[in-house]
Each structure stands twice: as C-alpha cells, then as structure tokens.
Write an enzyme that holds these catalytic residues in place. Structure first.
Site, PDB file in Angstrom:
ATOM      1  N   GLY A 247      -9.323 -74.085 -59.757  1.00  0.00           N
ATOM      2  CA  GLY A 247      -9.563 -75.371 -59.113  1.00  0.00           C
ATOM      3  C   GLY A 247     -10.991 -75.750 -58.818  1.00  0.00           C
ATOM      4  CD  GLU A 289      -4.082 -68.077 -61.662  1.00  0.00           C
ATOM      5  OE1 GLU A 289      -3.183 -67.289 -61.962  1.00  0.00           O
ATOM      6  OE2 GLU A 289      -3.892 -69.135 -61.024  1.00  0.00           O
ATOM      7  N   PRO A 290      -9.781 -69.901 -63.268  1.00  0.00           N
ATOM      8  CG  PRO A 290     -11.877 -69.279 -64.115  1.00  0.00           C
ATOM      9  CD  PRO A 290     -10.626 -68.709 -63.489  1.00  0.00           C
ATOM     10  N   GLY A 291      -9.891 -73.063 -64.899  1.00  0.00           N
ATOM     11  CA  GLY A 291      -9.589 -73.762 -66.145  1.00  0.00           C
ATOM     12  C   GLY A 291     -10.691 -74.756 -66.427  1.00  0.00           C
ATOM     13  NE  ARG A 292     -10.720 -79.943 -62.779  1.00  0.00           N
ATOM     14  CZ  ARG A 292      -9.886 -80.949 -62.986  1.00  0.00           C
ATOM     15  NH1 ARG A 292     -10.262 -81.970 -63.701  1.00  0.00           N
ATOM     16  NH2 ARG A 292      -8.670 -80.938 -62.455  1.00  0.00           N
ATOM     17  CB  CYS A 360       0.108-102.105 -75.902  1.00  0.00           C
ATOM     18  SG  CYS A 360      -0.369-102.370 -77.599  1.00  0.00           S
ATOM     19  CD  GLU A 361       0.892 -99.155 -70.567  1.00  0.00           C
ATOM     20  OE1 GLU A 361       0.724 -99.425 -69.360  1.00  0.00           O
ATOM     21  OE2 GLU A 361       1.999 -99.092 -71.113  1.00  0.00           O
ATOM     22  CE1 TYR A 389      -5.380 -79.000 -66.502  1.00  0.00           C
ATOM     23  CE2 TYR A 389      -7.640 -79.218 -65.715  1.00  0.00           C
ATOM     24  CZ  TYR A 389      -6.445 -78.526 -65.759  1.00  0.00           C
ATOM     25  OH  TYR A 389      -6.323 -77.357 -65.062  1.00  0.00           O
TER      26      TYR A 389
HETATM   27  C1  LIG Z   1      -4.049 -75.742 -62.888  1.00  0.00           C
HETATM   28  C2  LIG Z   1      -4.075 -74.376 -62.345  1.00  0.00           C
HETATM   29  C3  LIG Z   1      -5.226 -73.603 -62.470  1.00  0.00           C
HETATM   30  C4  LIG Z   1      -6.508 -74.110 -63.045  1.00  0.00           C
HETATM   31  O1  LIG Z   1      -7.036 -75.187 -62.334  1.00  0.00           O
HETATM   32  P1  LIG Z   1      -8.471 -75.756 -62.726  1.00  0.00           P
HETATM   33  O2  LIG Z   1      -8.685 -76.882 -61.797  1.00  0.00           O
HETATM   34  O3  LIG Z   1      -8.401 -76.204 -64.146  1.00  0.00           O
HETATM   35  O4  LIG Z   1      -9.459 -74.666 -62.536  1.00  0.00           O
HETATM   36  C5  LIG Z   1      -5.159 -72.301 -62.031  1.00  0.00           C
HETATM   37  N1  LIG Z   1      -4.027 -71.787 -61.484  1.00  0.00           N
HETATM   38  C6  LIG Z   1      -2.916 -72.516 -61.351  1.00  0.00           C
HETATM   39  C7  LIG Z   1      -1.708 -71.909 -60.773  1.00  0.00           C
HETATM   40  C8  LIG Z   1      -2.889 -73.838 -61.766  1.00  0.00           C
HETATM   41  O5  LIG Z   1      -1.787 -74.563 -61.605  1.00  0.00           O
END
Ligand SMILES: *Cc1c(COP(=O)(O)O)cnc(C)c1O
Length: 447
Positions: A247, A289-292, A360-361, A389
């Site tokens: 997050g 758990e980094p994604g973004r 078309c929105e 995302y």
């Molecule tokens: C979405 C999510 C993440 C990653 O969130 P980011 O904002 O992309 O870092 C990690 N853990 C869980 C459980 C999530 O749902």
C-alpha cells in the site's frame, strides 16, 4: 511531467525511456502502448530488498495484482522477491513462468475449492486464510491430499487509512479478514491450532493502498503486535510471522509526497521490534507486499492524439486512442496523472486542455485540466506512472483491443504482451446453429 527512472529528453526533443525513443516505439508497436522501464522496475525491487531483507531479514512479496505477466514474474524472481497472488489465473501465470512456488503467498477473500487445490498442488509457500469457511475447507482439502497447508490468517485491525473509499481495507466493516476486536480472529486461531492439516505461522493485515502516512503503518504494526501479545498470553502460541501488507503510495502528480522505502521499512520493522521488546517476546519476522510502489512509476502509456474539440470559453478536449479501457483508474478512483507530448517533450506548456479517452462514456477522461504545448492530431501523448493497476484492470469495453506492452532497457525494446486483435475479440464468441446466417437463410428460403 516529472521524469521517472531512465526517462530523459533526447537530442530530437523526444521523450526517451530505457534508451528508446518513445516516438519510435509508438511507430514500431502502435498505440496505445504500455512501456515498462526495466531498470526502474528492477531498481524498485532492489530498494525493497535492501531496505527490508538485507537490513532486517524481512520478506518482500511483490503484489502481482498491480502488474503481472510472464516477463514480470521473471524480473521479480531475478530480483529475489516473492509473489502475492490472488487467483487461479495468477497462480497459473506464475507457474508457467516457472516462478519458485515456495516464494508465493496466495490471497483472496473467496478462494474457490479448485483454486485452493491448485495452491496445494503447486505447494505455495503460504496460503493467507481470510475467513472461517476457507479455514475449514482448506483443512479438509489438505487432508484429502495428505498434505499440510502452510497458512497465515488475514486479520482486520480496525484501522481507517486516509485513502480512497474503494482501496481502504483495514476497517472493521470490510469484506476482508477476521475481525480482531470482536473475538473472531482469536476464535479462528484456536481453531487453526487444533487442526491437523494446517500449520499456522502468523498473521496478515493490509490497511489499504496509495498511503503516504507512515503513522498509519506504525499504528497498524502496534495494533497487530498488541494482538500477537494477547494471543501469546491466552494460548501460549507465539506468531512467527507478521505480514503487514502493501500500500505504500507513489508520486502520480504534483502534491504527492511519498516516503522512501527505507523510511517505510524503518517505521514498520522499528514498530514491531519496539512492541516485541516491551512485551518481552521474540519479534515475528516482518513481511511486506508492495505492488504499486514497485511497478507504478516504471510504466508509461503512449497514445496518439486524434480529435481536438475546442469549446470556446468552456474547455478544450484532446481525445486519444485509448482511455478507460486501458486505464480505468481515473473513472474508478478519480486518479490523477501527469503527461507530456512525447514528440515535443522539450517544449513549454502553452495551454490548458483535458485529455479524453475514446470510450462511449462521458466519464472516460484521463486527465482534467493539464498544461501542455499546443497539441495537434498525430502527436504522441505519454502518460506517466501507469505501471500499476492499468494493464491488470484493462478491459474490452466498446470492443477495444487491449494494448501491447514493451519492456525497454539499454536501447532495446522487447514485446512482452502482444496487442489484442479484432479476431481475439470474437475468439470466445460462439454462434448457436440456429443463429447462423447460412442456416437462417436456408430456413427462410424453405418457407
Ligand atoms: C492490493 C494489495 C497489496 C498491494 O497494494 P499496493 O498498493 O499495490 O502496494 C498488498 N497486499 C494485499 C493483501 C493487497 O490486497
């Protein structure tokens, strides 16, 4: 537009990423085009690895829902991170990339029996159990397969993070996780501990996404450690692992000021260590758990400008050949983005326009009110920070084919996702015999 990673403006005044001229990329691969900066993606992985794993021995699991394909699996593996996966399709993708399954965490609030069976068959490192139903189901499935599931429990710490309503997940009224406050979490732990076919390692929580306040994370770590202490006092069992989710926010546009990954690591691990010391218990191993924050800034989307509509005294709309189909975030979350004109990246802004998509929105707007050099049809617009995302949330609304993705680095560009074709769009359509045109014609003529 802020320049990220390997972005620079070259001698021709064009935006360059990974040593590749983006105007050339647009010509060669077509638009819309997702461009992934390999060096920046790898650097972001390395920053996490250094801040968490090398400094503290903590685990870093890349959240694949932000961006996943075979090539991304390989980058993540090479950089030493694990994968957080949330569906059978994601598990299958990682498997096909031959990702080491011991480094996988399997998430989801409604994993199907088939998905859980797949996770057991692949022998994933951890299954993050979300609720009582899943706990019982998993215990039974693991028993049938004569194996044990390595689990952690997802808990709801009751924290309201300051972010958009739809990406908040830590509050009690959430579809995710077992609530600490009302005793459900403790009941699930007691149940898990008496089960034969699951092995409980610890807890998980995730308070939301695009979060800038380190204080929210520190608070979350303390709430979770209070609970670790409480469980230890009441059951004698001590959690060995504390997964604090992902997050961390990123810079999308002016005003966004994310903390560094090292500050994030020091805050989380520091809060856990301090809480453990206060209670005289061994600190659990921290996992994040980094994604973004790994893939977001590494992605850029290239579009071609088409229709430009000036409504004097009202607004100037600049339409591009993509939009909510390849980037639904502005429509979903009012997300903000920055952009530049890739073929005239050296020019100063001269006017304020709004960038529209082609769906078309009326809600299909990529950027409201952005200052850009005067645009004309055929210009290439580069929207930055689209790595997270975008591709994974892309859709075929209006039957627009989803874009291709190229991985760029050291002047090379490799296609890692092919552009969808019109034929792909109808490849899953089926026409029942009674609706076929040849058949209908023959029926009609028979009458
Ligand atoms: C979405 C999510 C993440 C990653 O969130 P980011 O904002 O992309 O870092 C990690 N853990 C869980 C459980 C999530 O749902």
């Amino acid at each position: 537009m802020k320049l990220h990673g390997t972005m620079r403006i070259n001698e021709r005044g064009h935006l360059e990423i990974g040593g590749c001229d983006t105007v050339e990329l647009a010509r060669r691969f077509g638009t819309p085009l997702y461009v992934l900066d390999e060096q920046l993606f790898r650097q972001n992985c390395r920053d996490y690895y250094a801040a968490f794993t090398q400094k503290y021995g903590a685990g870093v699991i890349y959240a694949a829902k932000a961006l996943l394909n075979l090539a991304v699996c390989r980058l993540v593996e090479e950089e030493g991170l694990g994968l957080d996966l949330v569906s059978g399709g994601e598990l299958y993708t990682a498997r096909q990339a031959r990702f080491p399954m011991g480094r996988v965490y399997f998430h989801g609030n409604n994993k199907s029996p088939e998905e859980l069976a797949l996770a057991l068959e692949y022998k994933v490192g951890r299954i993050v159990v979300d609720n009582f139903y899943e706990l019982e189901l998993l215990n039974r499935l693991a028993g049938e397969k004569h194996t044990a599931a390595e689990i952690i429990l997802r808990l709801t710490p009751g924290i309201e993070a300051h972010t958009h309503e739809y990406i908040k997940t830590g509050q009690i009224d959430s579809k995710f996780g077992l609530v600490i406050e009302n005793g459900q979490a403790l009941a699930a732990i007691k149940r898990a501990l008496e089960m034969k076919n699951v092995r409980l390692h610890g807890f998980h929580c995730h308070i939301g996404s695009q979060i800038f306040e380190l204080a929210s994370y520190a608070h979350c770590a303390r709430v979770m450690m209070d609970f670790v202490g409480q469980v230890h006092r009441e059951t004698g069992w001590l959690a060995g692992e504390l997964n604090l989710g992902g997050g961390l926010g990123i810079y999308y546009a002016t005003g966004d000021r994310p903390p560094t990954v090292q500050e994030y690591a020091d805050t989380l691990v520091g809060a856990v260590a301090a809480a453990a010391a206060e209670r005289g218990i061994k600190a659990p191993r921290v996992v994040v758990e980094p994604g973004r924050s790994i893939c977001g800034p590494a992605g850029t989307t290239l579009y071609t400008v088409g229709a430009i509509k000036d409504i004097p005294g009202v607004r100037k709309y600049v339409a591009v050949d993509g939009g909510m189909g390849d980037n639904p975030r502005p429509a979903l979350y009012q997300a903000r983005y920055e952009a530049c004109v890739a073929n005239r990246a050296d020019q100063s802004p001269t006017e304020v326009v709004s960038v529209a998509g082609k769906c078309c929105e009326s809600g299909d707007m990529l950027i409201w009110d952005i200052a850009l050099p005067s645009l004309e049809a055929g210009d290439i617009l580069a929207v930055s920070c689209t790595g997270a995302y975008n591709y994974t949330m892309a859709m075929n609304y209006n039957r627009l084919p989803r874009p291709a993705m190229v991985l760029v680095g050291d002047g090379r560009a490799d296609l890692i996702v092919a552009r969808e074709t019109y034929a792909d769009l109808i490849s899953h359509d089926r026409l029942p015999a009674r609706l076929r045109k040849d058949k209908r014609l023959s029926v009609a003529s028979a009458r």
